[in-house]
Design a protein around this motif. Structure first.
Motif, PDB file in Angstrom:
ATOM      1  N   LEU A  24      -2.670  -9.747 -15.067  1.00  0.00           N
ATOM      2  CA  LEU A  24      -1.764  -8.650 -14.686  1.00  0.00           C
ATOM      3  C   LEU A  24      -2.102  -8.081 -13.313  1.00  0.00           C
ATOM      4  CD1 LEU A  24      -1.356  -7.078 -18.188  1.00  0.00           C
ATOM      5  CD2 LEU A  24       0.489  -7.875 -16.723  1.00  0.00           C
ATOM      6  N   ASP A  25      -3.213  -8.529 -12.738  1.00  0.00           N
ATOM      7  CA  ASP A  25      -3.552  -8.221 -11.346  1.00  0.00           C
ATOM      8  C   ASP A  25      -3.352  -6.757 -10.966  1.00  0.00           C
ATOM      9  OD1 ASP A  25      -4.237 -10.840 -10.955  1.00  0.00           O
ATOM     10  OD2 ASP A  25      -2.223 -11.419 -10.358  1.00  0.00           O
ATOM     11  N   GLU A  26      -2.346  -6.501 -10.055  1.00  0.00           N
ATOM     12  CA  GLU A  26      -2.214  -5.142  -9.512  1.00  0.00           C
ATOM     13  C   GLU A  26      -1.876  -4.106 -10.576  1.00  0.00           C
ATOM     14  OE1 GLU A  26       0.692  -6.214  -6.737  1.00  0.00           O
ATOM     15  OE2 GLU A  26      -0.796  -7.457  -5.728  1.00  0.00           O
ATOM     16  N   TRP A  27      -1.187  -4.519 -11.627  1.00  0.00           N
ATOM     17  CA  TRP A  27      -0.844  -3.556 -12.684  1.00  0.00           C
ATOM     18  C   TRP A  27      -2.106  -2.973 -13.316  1.00  0.00           C
ATOM     19  CZ3 TRP A  27      -1.174  -3.087 -18.126  1.00  0.00           C
ATOM     20  CH2 TRP A  27      -0.409  -2.029 -18.650  1.00  0.00           C
ATOM     21  N   GLU A  30      -2.753   0.377 -12.038  1.00  0.00           N
ATOM     22  CA  GLU A  30      -1.937   1.401 -12.719  1.00  0.00           C
ATOM     23  C   GLU A  30      -2.534   1.732 -14.077  1.00  0.00           C
ATOM     24  OE1 GLU A  30       2.307   0.887 -13.207  1.00  0.00           O
ATOM     25  OE2 GLU A  30       2.332  -0.249 -11.339  1.00  0.00           O
ATOM     26  N   LEU A  31      -2.979   0.681 -14.759  1.00  0.00           N
ATOM     27  CA  LEU A  31      -3.582   0.874 -16.076  1.00  0.00           C
ATOM     28  C   LEU A  31      -4.823   1.763 -15.963  1.00  0.00           C
ATOM     29  CD1 LEU A  31      -3.773   0.053 -19.105  1.00  0.00           C
ATOM     30  CD2 LEU A  31      -5.153  -1.887 -18.377  1.00  0.00           C
ATOM     31  N   PRO A 155       3.172 -10.365 -18.351  1.00  0.00           N
ATOM     32  CA  PRO A 155       4.283  -9.409 -18.456  1.00  0.00           C
ATOM     33  C   PRO A 155       4.552  -8.971 -19.889  1.00  0.00           C
ATOM     34  CG  PRO A 155       4.833 -11.131 -16.909  1.00  0.00           C
ATOM     35  CD  PRO A 155       3.527 -11.533 -17.515  1.00  0.00           C
ATOM     36  N   ARG A 158       1.955  -6.407 -20.696  1.00  0.00           N
ATOM     37  CA  ARG A 158       2.267  -5.158 -19.977  1.00  0.00           C
ATOM     38  C   ARG A 158       3.416  -4.412 -20.656  1.00  0.00           C
ATOM     39  NH1 ARG A 158       4.944  -6.802 -15.027  1.00  0.00           N
ATOM     40  NH2 ARG A 158       6.612  -6.932 -16.559  1.00  0.00           N
ATOM     41  N   ASP A 159       4.499  -5.159 -20.977  1.00  0.00           N
ATOM     42  CA  ASP A 159       5.668  -4.502 -21.570  1.00  0.00           C
ATOM     43  C   ASP A 159       5.336  -3.912 -22.940  1.00  0.00           C
ATOM     44  OD1 ASP A 159       7.009  -5.215 -19.348  1.00  0.00           O
ATOM     45  OD2 ASP A 159       8.133  -6.866 -20.258  1.00  0.00           O
ATOM     46  N   ALA A 162       2.483  -0.767 -22.039  1.00  0.00           N
ATOM     47  CA  ALA A 162       2.816   0.326 -21.109  1.00  0.00           C
ATOM     48  C   ALA A 162       3.377   1.545 -21.836  1.00  0.00           C
ATOM     49  CB  ALA A 162       3.780  -0.175 -20.029  1.00  0.00           C
TER      50      ALA A 162
END
Ligand code: SF4
Length: 181
Positions: A24-27, A30-31, A155, A158-159, A162
């Motif tokens: 998920l790298d850059e996310w 955010e996490l 993804p 993440r979905d 989140a």
């Protein structure tokens, strides 16, 4: 809003689900702004802490150590996510169930397929004892949400998580998440 306390756990799996999480790298930045990772193969603490908000569990329950951990994880976590096909269906680790129990599995591995000094392990306690049958996580403890896939894509992970970070709970229909709200 307070950061949620997030954990990930690695039971009987190949760690591919955790690798997908890292995709998920850059996310992940955010996490990190929304959650404290309080326990995971990625962080230092060795004891599963109390008061965990969300935990992702990778892997099936295959041995005594997995069993001990998952019971503790359930007791100490508000929301447990069965993370990847090994957790959801027992998947690859459960292939040994076809042999019909611990004894035939050990005989097959150590006696029939060994190349040298074929013998069964004599000392107990060096590695965790195998359970008679490998089980998906929901056969052992209550699961709140499932993320299938081998591994689930970044993804998809993440979905799925989140909304949990925002304190939203998925609406469930049977074992399937239908929507957040
Ligand atoms: Fe590995 Fe697939 Fe199992 Fe995840 S679901 S631990 S990627 S075998």
């Amino acid at each position: 809003m307070d950061k949620i306390r997030l954990a990930t756990v690695w039971l009987a799996g190949c760690s591919g689900c955790h690798m997908s999480f890292l995709d998920l790298d850059e996310w992940l930045f955010e996490l990190a702004a929304q959650a404290d990772m309080v326990y995971s193969p990625f962080v230092d603490p060795k004891e599963f802490p109390k008061d965990v908000d969300v935990v992702l569990v990778e892997g099936a329950v295959a041995n005594e150590e997995n069993l001990e951990i998952i019971l503790k994880v359930r007791e100490r976590s508000k929301f447990l996510v069965s993370f990847g096909d090994c957790a959801v269906t027992a998947n690859v680790p459960a292939m040994r169930n076809m042999l019909g129990g611990t004894e035939p599995v050990l005989k097959r591995c150590y006696l029939e397929l060994g190349d040298l000094n074929n013998q069964l392990p004599k000392e107990k306690g060096i590695v965790p004892e195998l359970l008679e049958r490998v089980m998906p996580v929901h056969e052992v403890v209550k699961v709140d949400m499932y993320i299938p896939g081998c591994p689930p894509s970044g993804p998809r992970i993440r979905d799925a998580i989140a909304p949990l970070l925002r304190g939203e709970k998925p609406k469930m229909e049977g074992r399937h998440m239908i929507k957040f709200g």
